[in-house]
Scaffold this active site. Structure first.
Site, short mmCIF file in Angstrom:
data_model
loop_
_atom_site.label_atom_id
_atom_site.label_comp_id
_atom_site.label_asym_id
_atom_site.label_seq_id
_atom_site.Cartn_x
_atom_site.Cartn_y
_atom_site.Cartn_z
N ASP A 342 0.85 -1.18 0.00
CA ASP A 342 0.00 0.00 0.00
C ASP A 342 0.90 1.24 0.00
O ASP A 342 2.09 1.15 0.31
CB ASP A 342 -0.90 -0.03 1.23
N ASP A 545 -2.09 -0.75 5.96
CA ASP A 545 -2.32 -0.19 7.29
C ASP A 545 -3.75 0.28 7.53
O ASP A 545 -4.18 0.42 8.67
CB ASP A 545 -1.39 1.01 7.52
N ASP A 549 -7.44 -1.47 3.46
CA ASP A 549 -6.53 -2.56 3.13
C ASP A 549 -6.97 -3.89 3.73
O ASP A 549 -6.47 -4.95 3.33
CB ASP A 549 -5.11 -2.25 3.65
#
Length: 661
Positions: A342, A545, A549
Site C-alpha cells: 500500500d 495499514d 486494506d
C-alpha cells in the site's frame, strides 16, 4: 513452568544502562529433569553393584526404582493416549524397556529408561527456554509505577492498575511501566528489548515509549496511552502464546502420518519377533531384536522436527517488533513469491509535509512566504495546516500571532498577520475565475505541482497571490532499500496498490524503485488484484495499514499490517504486525521464515537418516540395544536443539543481512 519473577527497577550507573538479562529456566526447576536425575542416580548406583557381584536383590531393586523414576510419567501419558484411542510413542519406549527386562536384559532396559528420561528433560528444557525468550519480556515491566495525582502528589501503584490517561513519573534508571508518550522531561531510553535498537534513543515531549524499556539519566513524565494488557510486550506474549497453540501444515501432516506409522511400526515389530522365532531362532534373541527395532523405528525425532524451528522464529521476530500470529503464518511467510505494498502509511510515513515553496510576489523570500502561511494556519487543526506549521518550526521561523481567524471547509483559512490579510487554501477556490497575470501564474505553478503528485496550497496576501506551497506524503527512509531486498528475495519487484491518484502514486513509486503501479483502486479492486495473482499461482504478501486494506489483507496468502499507523481492523485481519512500522523488517521476517523452513527440512532428513539407518542395522546385524537407545535418543535431542538455533540474536542479524541482499 515456574512462576514469573518480577524485574525490579535497576539504578542508573551509566549513561547507557544495560538491559536486564533475559529470564532462563533452571534445569532442576523442571519435574522432568528431577525424575531423570533420580533415574540416572539409581542406575549408577546399581551398575557397580552388579559388576562386582553383589546380591541380585540389591542391584535389582535399584534398577527397579530407576524404571519407576524415569518411566512412570511417560507410561501414564501413554495410557491416557490409549484411552483416547491413539498410540503414544512414549508408551512404546516403556514397553520396549519392560520387554528387555523380561528376557534378562534388565541393565539395558534401565539404560533405555535413563536415556529416554534424560532426552525428555532436555526437550522440556528446550521448550521452556523458548517460552522464556518471550515470556521473559513480561519480567522487564516493573511491578509498580509512580503515578502523579491531580493535586501534584505522587502515589505508588501496581502497573496493572494504570489506566489510559494516567501520568506516571519515571526516574533515572527505572524501567518504564506502561506504553505512552512523553509529556515532560528529556532522557535517553534503552529499548533494545523491544525494538532491537542497539543504542539508547533520545526521548522528549511527544515521543513514544514502551513498557519494559530502561530509562537513562533524565526524569520523564509519561502519559499512558495503552492498557497494560494492550502494551507491546503483552501483545507479543499473547500472540506467541496463540502461535504455540496452532500447528503449521507440515506439523499437522506429520501428526496425521504419525498414528498410521506407529501402528505400522508395532506390526513390523511383531513381525521382527515372530518370523525368526518361526524359523527356530531363540526366544531371547528374537525378543531383544524386536525391542531394539521398536526403539530405533519410533518417530520421536520426526515429531520434534517442525515446531521448535517455527516457534523459535516467532519468538525471535517478536523480540524485534514483528508479531507473527501463528506457526502457520511463520511457515507461509517463507513461501511468499510476490509482494504488494500500500502507499499511504505503508510505503510512506502517512504524514503530509511541505516539499516545495514557490514565492510569486516580488521581494518575498521562501522563509517569509512560509512564515506568513504558517502564522495564518496555526489555529487550524487540518492535517495540511499542521504540515505547514511543522515546516516553519523545523526551519526555526518565528510566527506572528494570527488575528480574525476564520476557516471555510473545502476552501481554506484566512487571518490577519502583522496587519496583512493572509489566505491559505485550495487554489481553485481562492483564485475563483480571476484571469489577471498573478492568478494565471499561480494557477500554472499549482497545476505543475499537482502533476508532480503534490497537493498545491495557494497563499494569498492582501488579495494578491503571493506563492504556492507543495505538500506531499514523504517516502519512508527505508522504503527503497526494502523494495530492493524484496525484489532479491522473491525474484519479482513489489507492486504498488493504492487508492491514490496515478500521478502521486507514480511519483512515490519511482522514488522507491517500483515500476508496477496500480492506482485509483477501491478496496474491492485490491481484493480482485490479489485473487488474480493467486489464480496465477503466486503466493502474495500484502503490506497495508488502513481499513481499506483489510479486505486485501484477508484475501492474500499472507497479510502484514503496520502497527503504529494501522487501523484496528487491519491489525485484527493481518497475519502479522510490524510494531514499529519499520519496512526493513518485512524482508527480514521472510528470510527468517525461510531459515526456519530449511531447519525443518534438515530435521526431517536427519530424523529419517537416523531411523532408517538404525532400523536396517538392527535387521541386518542385530544392533545392540544400548547403541540403539543412544542413536534414537541422540537424534531426538539433536533435532530439538537444531530447531532452537533460531532463538539466538545472530539468527535475526543474519535474516536482516539475507533480506538486504
Amino acid at each position: 513452568m515456574p512462576s514469573t519473577l518480577t524485574e525490579r527497577p535497576v539504578p542508573a550507573t551509566t549513561a547507557h544502562p544495560e538491559p536486564a538479562p533475559r529470564r532462563r529456566t533452571r534445569v532442576f526447576a523442571l519435574p522432568e529433569a528431577r525424575w531423570a536425575a533420580a533415574a540416572s542416580a539409581l542406575f549408577l548406583l546399581a551398575l557397580p553393584m552388579q559388576l562386582v557381584g553383589a546380591p541380585g536383590w540389591t542391584w535389582g531393586a535399584s534398577y527397579a526404582l530407576a524404571y519407576a523414576a524415569g518411566g512412570w510419567e511417560p507410561a501414564l501419558a501413554g495410557v491416557q493416549a490409549l484411552r483416547e484411542k491413539t498410540l503414544d510413542v512414549d508408551l512404546l519406549m516403556i514397553v520396549a524397556a519392560l520387554g528387555a527386562a523380561t528376557v534378562g536384559q534388565v541393565r539395558d532396559g534401565a539404560l533405555l529408561i535413563v536415556i529416554f528420561a534424560t532426552s525428555g528433560a532436555l526437550e522440556a528444557l528446550a521448550t521452556a527456554r523458548t517460552a522464556d525468550s518471550v515470556r521473559g519480556l513480561l519480567d522487564l515491566a516493573p511491578a509498580v509505577a509512580t503515578r502523579l495525582r491531580d493535586d501534584g502528589g505522587e502515589e505508588t501503584v501496581p502497573t496493572a492498575e494504570l489506566s489510559v490517561g494516567d501520568t506516571v513519573l519515571v526516574r533515572p534508571g527505572e524501567r518504564i511501566g506502561a506504553d505512552g508518550r512523553v509529556v515532560d522531561g528529556a532522557s535517553e531510553v534503552d529499548q533494545a528489548t523491544i525494538t532491537g535498537e542497539p543504542l539508547p534513543v533520545a526521548k522528549e515531549p511527544g515521543d513514544e515509549v514502551f513498557a519494559g524499556t530502561l530509562n537513562g539519566t533524565g526524569a520523564l513524565r509519561i502519559k499512558v496511552d495503552r492498557d497494560a494488557s494492550d502494551s507491546v510486550i503483552a501483545r507479543i506474549v499473547q500472540m506467541v502464546a496463540e502461535a504455540s497453540e496452532t500447528k503449521a501444515p507440515t506439523q499437522l501432516f506429520i501428526e496425521k502420518v504419525e498414528q498410521r506409522y506407529s501402528v505400522g511400526m508395532v506390526a513390523a515389530t511383531l513381525a521382527v519377533f515372530a518370523v525368526p522365532l518361526a524359523f527356530g531362532a531363540a526366544l531371547t534373541g528374537s525378543l531383544l531384536r524386536a525391542m531394539t527395532f521398536m526403539i530405533v523405528a519410533s518417530p520421536c525425532a520426526v515429531v520434534l522436527a517442525t515446531m521448535p524451528p517455527l516457534l523459535s522464529a516467532i519468538a525471535n521476530a517478536g523480540r524485534h517488533g514483528v508479531l507473527v500470529k501463528s506457526a502457520v503464518v511463520m511457515e507461509r511467510l517463507g513461501q511468499v513469491d510476490a509482494v504488494a505494498l500500500d502507499k499511504t502509511g505503508t510505503l510512506t510515513e502517512g504524514i503530509p509535509r511541505v516539499t516545495d515553496i514557490r514565492p510569486l510576489a516580488d521581494g518575498l523570500s521562501e522563509k517569509e512566504l512560509l512564515a506568513l502561511a504558517a502564522a495564518a494556519e496555526h489555529p487550524s487543526e487540518h492535517p495540511l495546516a499542521r504540515a505547514v506549521v511543522d515546516a516553519a518550526r523545523t526551519r526555526g521561523l518565528t510566527l506572528a500571532a494570527a488575528q480574525e481567524f476564520t476557516a471555510a471547509p473545502g476552501v481554506g483559512v484566512t487571518a490577519t498577520v502583522d496587519g496583512r490579510r493572509v489566505g491559505v487554501g485550495a487554489p481553485a477556490r481562492l483564485l475563483g475565475g480571476s484571469g489577471d497575470a498573478h492568478s494565471t501564474r499561480a494557477a500554472t505553478v499549482a497545476v505543475g505541482l499537482e502533476e508532480d503528485g503534490r497537493t498545491a496550497v495557494l497563499v494569498v496576501v492582501d488579495g494578491t497571490p503571493a506563492g504556492v506551497l507543495g505538500i506531499a506524503d514523504r517516502l519512508r527512509p527505508d522504503a527503497a532499500g526494502t523494495v530492493a531486498s524484496l525484489t532479491a528475495l522473491t525474484g519479482t519487484a513489489p507492486t504498488l496498490v493504492t487508492g491514490d491518484n496515478p500521478r502521486a502514486a507514480a511519483r512515490l513509486a519511482a522514488e522507491a524503485g517500483i515500476t508496477d503501479v496500480r492506482a485509483g483502486l477501491l478496496p474491492q479492486d485490491k481484493v480482485t488484484a490479489v485473487r488474480k495473482w493467486e489464480q496465477a499461482g503466486r503466493k502474495v504478501l500484502i503490506v497495508g495499514d488502513g481499513v481499506n486494506d483489510a479486505p486485501a489483507l484477508a484475501a492474500a496468502h499472507t497479510g502484514v499490517a503496520m502497527g503504529r499507523a494501522g487501523s484496528d481492523l487491519a491489525l485484527e485481519t493481518a497475519d502479522a504486525v510490524i510494531v514499529r512500522d519499520e519496512l526493513a523488517t518485512v524482508p527480514a521476517v521472510i528470510a527468517l521464515s525461510r531459515r526456519a523452513r530449511r531447519l525443518v527440512a534438515q530435521n526431517l532428513v536427519l530424523a529419517a537418516v537416523f531411523i532408517s539407518g538404525l532400523a536396517v542395522w538392527d535387521l541386518a546385524a542385530a544392533l545392540p540395544l544400548p547403541l540403539g537407545v543412544l542413536g534414537h535418543e541422540g537424534s531426538t535431542v539433536i533435532v530439538g536443539l537444531n530447531g532452537l538455533r533460531l532463538l539466538r540474536e545472530t539468527a535475526w542479524t543474519r535474516a536482516l543481512t539475507e533480506g538486504h541482499h
